[in-house]
Enzyme design. Structure first.
Site, PDB file in Angstrom:
ATOM      1  N   LYS A 100       3.358 -24.333  -0.357  1.00 12.55           N
ATOM      2  CA  LYS A 100       3.832 -25.593   0.239  1.00 12.55           C
ATOM      3  C   LYS A 100       4.247 -26.517  -0.900  1.00 12.55           C
ATOM      4  CE  LYS A 100       1.517 -25.882   4.657  1.00 12.55           C
ATOM      5  NZ  LYS A 100       1.152 -24.459   4.641  1.00 12.55           N
ATOM      6  N   ASP A 135       6.806 -22.405   2.568  1.00 16.99           N
ATOM      7  CA  ASP A 135       6.519 -22.912   3.917  1.00 16.99           C
ATOM      8  C   ASP A 135       7.370 -24.149   4.203  1.00 16.99           C
ATOM      9  OD1 ASP A 135       4.560 -21.012   4.256  1.00 16.99           O
ATOM     10  OD2 ASP A 135       2.877 -22.390   4.065  1.00 16.99           O
ATOM     11  N   MET A 136       7.627 -24.384   5.481  1.00 14.91           N
ATOM     12  CA  MET A 136       8.337 -25.609   5.869  1.00 14.91           C
ATOM     13  C   MET A 136       7.312 -26.605   6.409  1.00 14.91           C
ATOM     14  SD  MET A 136      11.126 -27.170   5.806  1.00 14.91           S
ATOM     15  CE  MET A 136      12.478 -26.008   5.617  1.00 14.91           C
ATOM     16  N   GLN A 164      12.366 -23.833  11.471  1.00 12.57           N
ATOM     17  CA  GLN A 164      11.589 -24.140  12.686  1.00 12.57           C
ATOM     18  C   GLN A 164      12.538 -24.303  13.871  1.00 12.57           C
ATOM     19  OE1 GLN A 164      10.394 -27.646  10.688  1.00 12.57           O
ATOM     20  NE2 GLN A 164       8.313 -26.956  10.243  1.00 12.57           N
ATOM     21  N   ARG A 185      12.021 -16.803   7.245  1.00 11.57           N
ATOM     22  CA  ARG A 185      10.967 -16.742   8.264  1.00 11.57           C
ATOM     23  C   ARG A 185      11.324 -17.749   9.362  1.00 11.57           C
ATOM     24  NH1 ARG A 185       5.570 -19.037   6.225  1.00 11.57           N
ATOM     25  NH2 ARG A 185       5.480 -17.108   5.040  1.00 11.57           N
ATOM     26  N   ALA A 190       5.164 -26.157  13.530  1.00 15.01           N
ATOM     27  CA  ALA A 190       3.791 -26.575  13.811  1.00 15.01           C
ATOM     28  C   ALA A 190       3.601 -28.087  13.737  1.00 15.01           C
ATOM     29  CB  ALA A 190       2.848 -25.897  12.813  1.00 15.01           C
ATOM     30  N   THR A 227       5.864 -15.253  15.042  1.00  9.69           N
ATOM     31  CA  THR A 227       5.442 -15.757  16.358  1.00  9.69           C
ATOM     32  C   THR A 227       4.376 -14.838  16.936  1.00  9.69           C
ATOM     33  OG1 THR A 227       6.149 -16.375  18.587  1.00  9.69           O
ATOM     34  CG2 THR A 227       7.307 -14.514  17.598  1.00  9.69           C
ATOM     35  N   HIS A 228       3.484 -15.443  17.745  1.00  4.18           N
ATOM     36  CA  HIS A 228       2.503 -14.635  18.487  1.00  4.18           C
ATOM     37  C   HIS A 228       2.897 -14.532  19.940  1.00  4.18           C
ATOM     38  CE1 HIS A 228       0.514 -17.154  15.385  1.00  4.18           C
ATOM     39  NE2 HIS A 228       0.187 -15.951  14.959  1.00  4.18           N
ATOM     40  N   ARG A 289      -4.089 -27.662  12.969  1.00  2.24           N
ATOM     41  CA  ARG A 289      -2.817 -27.211  13.579  1.00  2.24           C
ATOM     42  C   ARG A 289      -3.046 -26.013  14.493  1.00  2.24           C
ATOM     43  NH1 ARG A 289      -0.612 -29.048   8.841  1.00  2.24           N
ATOM     44  NH2 ARG A 289      -0.664 -27.052   7.752  1.00  2.24           N
ATOM     45  N   ARG A 290      -3.935 -25.093  14.082  1.00  3.57           N
ATOM     46  CA  ARG A 290      -4.207 -23.920  14.927  1.00  3.57           C
ATOM     47  C   ARG A 290      -4.904 -24.351  16.211  1.00  3.57           C
ATOM     48  NH1 ARG A 290      -1.586 -22.767  11.188  1.00  3.57           N
ATOM     49  NH2 ARG A 290      -0.128 -23.321  12.804  1.00  3.57           N
TER      50      ARG A 290
HETATM   51  P1  FDA Z   1       2.998 -20.587  20.889  1.00  2.37           P
HETATM   52  O1  FDA Z   1       1.951 -21.360  20.151  1.00  2.37           O
HETATM   53  O2  FDA Z   1       4.061 -21.342  21.611  1.00  2.37           O
HETATM   54  O3  FDA Z   1       2.249 -19.637  21.895  1.00  2.37           O
HETATM   55  C1  FDA Z   1       2.991 -18.819  22.782  1.00  2.37           C
HETATM   56  C2  FDA Z   1       2.115 -17.722  23.300  1.00  2.37           C
HETATM   57  O4  FDA Z   1       1.641 -16.911  22.211  1.00  2.37           O
HETATM   58  C3  FDA Z   1       0.846 -18.200  23.988  1.00  2.37           C
HETATM   59  O5  FDA Z   1       1.091 -18.581  25.308  1.00  2.37           O
HETATM   60  C4  FDA Z   1      -0.028 -16.974  23.862  1.00  2.37           C
HETATM   61  O6  FDA Z   1       0.348 -16.013  24.822  1.00  2.37           O
HETATM   62  C5  FDA Z   1       0.321 -16.448  22.493  1.00  2.37           C
HETATM   63  N1  FDA Z   1      -0.613 -17.017  21.514  1.00  2.37           N
HETATM   64  C6  FDA Z   1      -0.416 -18.074  20.710  1.00  2.37           C
HETATM   65  N2  FDA Z   1      -1.524 -18.316  19.987  1.00  2.37           N
HETATM   66  C7  FDA Z   1      -2.442 -17.401  20.363  1.00  2.37           C
HETATM   67  C8  FDA Z   1      -3.785 -17.135  19.988  1.00  2.37           C
HETATM   68  N3  FDA Z   1      -4.445 -17.894  19.098  1.00  2.37           N
HETATM   69  N4  FDA Z   1      -4.412 -16.104  20.564  1.00  2.37           N
HETATM   70  C9  FDA Z   1      -3.795 -15.340  21.481  1.00  2.37           C
HETATM   71  N5  FDA Z   1      -2.512 -15.556  21.895  1.00  2.37           N
HETATM   72  C10 FDA Z   1      -1.852 -16.566  21.334  1.00  2.37           C
HETATM   73  N6  FDA Z   1       4.995 -23.519  11.122  1.00  2.37           N
HETATM   74  C11 FDA Z   1       5.623 -24.417  10.353  1.00  2.37           C
HETATM   75  O7  FDA Z   1       5.933 -25.504  10.827  1.00  2.37           O
HETATM   76  N7  FDA Z   1       5.935 -24.128   9.057  1.00  2.37           N
HETATM   77  C12 FDA Z   1       5.642 -22.920   8.497  1.00  2.37           C
HETATM   78  O8  FDA Z   1       5.945 -22.697   7.325  1.00  2.37           O
HETATM   79  C13 FDA Z   1       4.983 -21.951   9.302  1.00  2.37           C
HETATM   80  N8  FDA Z   1       4.675 -20.717   8.832  1.00  2.37           N
HETATM   81  C14 FDA Z   1       4.190 -19.760   9.699  1.00  2.37           C
HETATM   82  C15 FDA Z   1       3.985 -18.457   9.253  1.00  2.37           C
HETATM   83  C16 FDA Z   1       3.583 -17.487  10.139  1.00  2.37           C
HETATM   84  C17 FDA Z   1       3.429 -16.074   9.661  1.00  2.37           C
HETATM   85  C18 FDA Z   1       3.328 -17.817  11.510  1.00  2.37           C
HETATM   86  C19 FDA Z   1       2.919 -16.780  12.509  1.00  2.37           C
HETATM   87  C20 FDA Z   1       3.483 -19.101  11.940  1.00  2.37           C
HETATM   88  C21 FDA Z   1       3.886 -20.085  11.039  1.00  2.37           C
HETATM   89  N9  FDA Z   1       4.034 -21.398  11.451  1.00  2.37           N
HETATM   90  C22 FDA Z   1       4.664 -22.295  10.628  1.00  2.37           C
HETATM   91  C23 FDA Z   1       3.429 -21.847  12.746  1.00  2.37           C
HETATM   92  C24 FDA Z   1       4.420 -21.781  13.870  1.00  2.37           C
HETATM   93  O9  FDA Z   1       5.423 -22.755  13.695  1.00  2.37           O
HETATM   94  C25 FDA Z   1       3.733 -22.039  15.213  1.00  2.37           C
HETATM   95  O10 FDA Z   1       3.132 -23.307  15.185  1.00  2.37           O
HETATM   96  C26 FDA Z   1       2.685 -21.021  15.568  1.00  2.37           C
HETATM   97  O11 FDA Z   1       3.043 -19.737  15.164  1.00  2.37           O
HETATM   98  C27 FDA Z   1       2.480 -21.007  17.078  1.00  2.37           C
HETATM   99  O12 FDA Z   1       3.679 -20.668  17.730  1.00  2.37           O
HETATM  100  P2  FDA Z   1       3.905 -19.245  18.455  1.00  2.37           P
HETATM  101  O13 FDA Z   1       5.313 -18.843  18.208  1.00  2.37           O
HETATM  102  O14 FDA Z   1       2.917 -18.283  17.951  1.00  2.37           O
HETATM  103  O15 FDA Z   1       3.744 -19.508  19.980  1.00  2.37           O
END
Ligand code: FDA
Length: 309
Positions: A100, A135-136, A164, A185, A190, A227-228, A289-290
């Site tokens: 960062k 990271d952003m 993002q 990426r 977040a 993404t998850h 954030r998580r």
């Molecule tokens: P979202 O949070 O919208 O969730 C969608 C669905 O995914 C949920 O309904 C659920 O089904 C599933 N899910 C999500 N979390 C779960 C959990 N804990 N357990 C089970 N299922 C779950 N952001 C940023 O601003 N700058 C950055 O540099 C980064 N870097 C980064 C690296 C990596 C490798 C990842 C994976 C993420 C980031 N992020 C990030 C964070 C990203 O912007 C975002 O906040 C999170 O990944 C959450 O978004 P999702 O796309 O996972 O889906």
């Protein structure tokens, strides 16, 4: 952004809440669900374990918004130590680092210090024969972060960027960055963004994610899909199937401790899966954030505080 997420992020910014949570004798289990540990060796161990499972890693030394040059220096030396240990353990081909810019001095008065620090981490990554992704952070840093990526890429073309999909500007940024040699990426984002700069509502952010993914897949760089979200993962797998993209031409990325079974499923299906592994003592901002992303995590965390503090 949901009301709960806004409330958690706002409460987390309150000094009293911060002191209470950060000062609580929090169970190691709670933090360890999302954070590999506090020390270099914890991060190295996590990378070795992930490699043994067929997964890749990107390691993040936790910390951001440093206001003291000595803290930025400590971050650089932590990364230098980590990178040399990854090389010694023979996992540098599977483990890179994420940095960062605000942890390297972006907020300090000397405008060149952060670039010099980032260049030192790039040089250490090169010596270890691995890569680095920047990271952003929040929307106020998007343009300056991408400018720093471009500067560093002149010497280290493998420096990765993060975009993002929540931000309206990102579709144009994807098009600009989908060039040969680039590593991008793509995440949803977040941070809380002002409405005039961002898409409104989760669905619009998801639609933007898919448009951005298509742009990156059509380009010549390496798309890294972070993404998850099960629906997005399904769409991405479908796009990959129909485009006939070779295995290894994209990465799936997920956070340490989140959907570990899905990480293994994707790896077994032949995809490169990279797990973002945070480590270090400054776990507070990351954990918040998580928690803000998922109410179930918040309940789990509060229960632990109540029962173990
Ligand atoms: P979202 O949070 O919208 O969730 C969608 C669905 O995914 C949920 O309904 C659920 O089904 C599933 N899910 C999500 N979390 C779960 C959990 N804990 N357990 C089970 N299922 C779950 N952001 C940023 O601003 N700058 C950055 O540099 C980064 N870097 C980064 C690296 C990596 C490798 C990842 C994976 C993420 C980031 N992020 C990030 C964070 C990203 O912007 C975002 O906040 C999170 O990944 C959450 O978004 P999702 O796309 O996972 O889906």
């Amino acid at each position: 952004m949901t009301l709960l997420r806004t409330l958690i992020l706002t409460a987390a910014g309150d000094e009293r809440v911060r002191d209470m949570v950060a000062g609580a004798p929090i169970s190691r289990d709670v933090v360890r669900r999302f954070v590999a540990g506090e020390h270099t060796e914890d991060a190295v161990r996590a990378a070795v374990t992930l490699a043994g499972r067929g997964l890749h890693a990107t390691l993040d030394h936790l910390g951001e918004d440093v206001t003291d040059a000595s803290d930025a220096e400590a971050t650089v030396t932590a990364y230098e130590r980590l990178l040399s240990r990854l090389a010694e353990e023979g996992v540098a081909d599977r483990a890179e680092v994420s940095i960062k810019l605000s942890a390297l001095g972006a907020l300090l008065p000397d405008p060149d210090l952060m670039v010099r620090n980032a260049a030192r981490v790039c040089a250490a990554a090169q010596s270890a024969a691995t890569t680095l992704t920047i990271d952003m952070e929040d929307h106020t840093t998007t343009a300056s972060t991408l400018a720093t990526v471009a500067l560093l890429r002149q010497r280290w073309p493998w420096v990765g960027a993060v975009l993002q999909s929540a931000l309206r500007r990102t579709e144009a940024d994807c098009a600009a960055l989908a060039a040969p040699g680039s590593r991008v990426r793509l995440c949803k984002g977040a941070y809380a963004h002002p409405v005039e700069l961002s898409h409104t509502g989760a669905h619009q952010v998801d639609l933007a994610y898919v448009r951005c993914a298509r742009t990156l897949l059509a380009g010549a760089g390496l798309p890294m899909f972070a993404t998850h979200d099960p629906r997005l993962v399904r769409i991405l797998e479908h796009l990959l199937d129909t485009s006939g993209a070779a295995a290894g031409s994209v990465e799936f990325q997920m956070l340490y401790g989140i959907r570990p079974d899905e990480q293994l499923r994707l790896a077994r299906a032949g995809h490169v899966v990279r797990v973002y592994v945070p480590y270090g003592q400054a776990w507070y901002g990351y954990l918040v954030r998580r928690l803000a992303e998922r109410p179930a995590n918040t309940a789990f965390f509060l229960r632990s505080l109540a029962t173990r503090s």
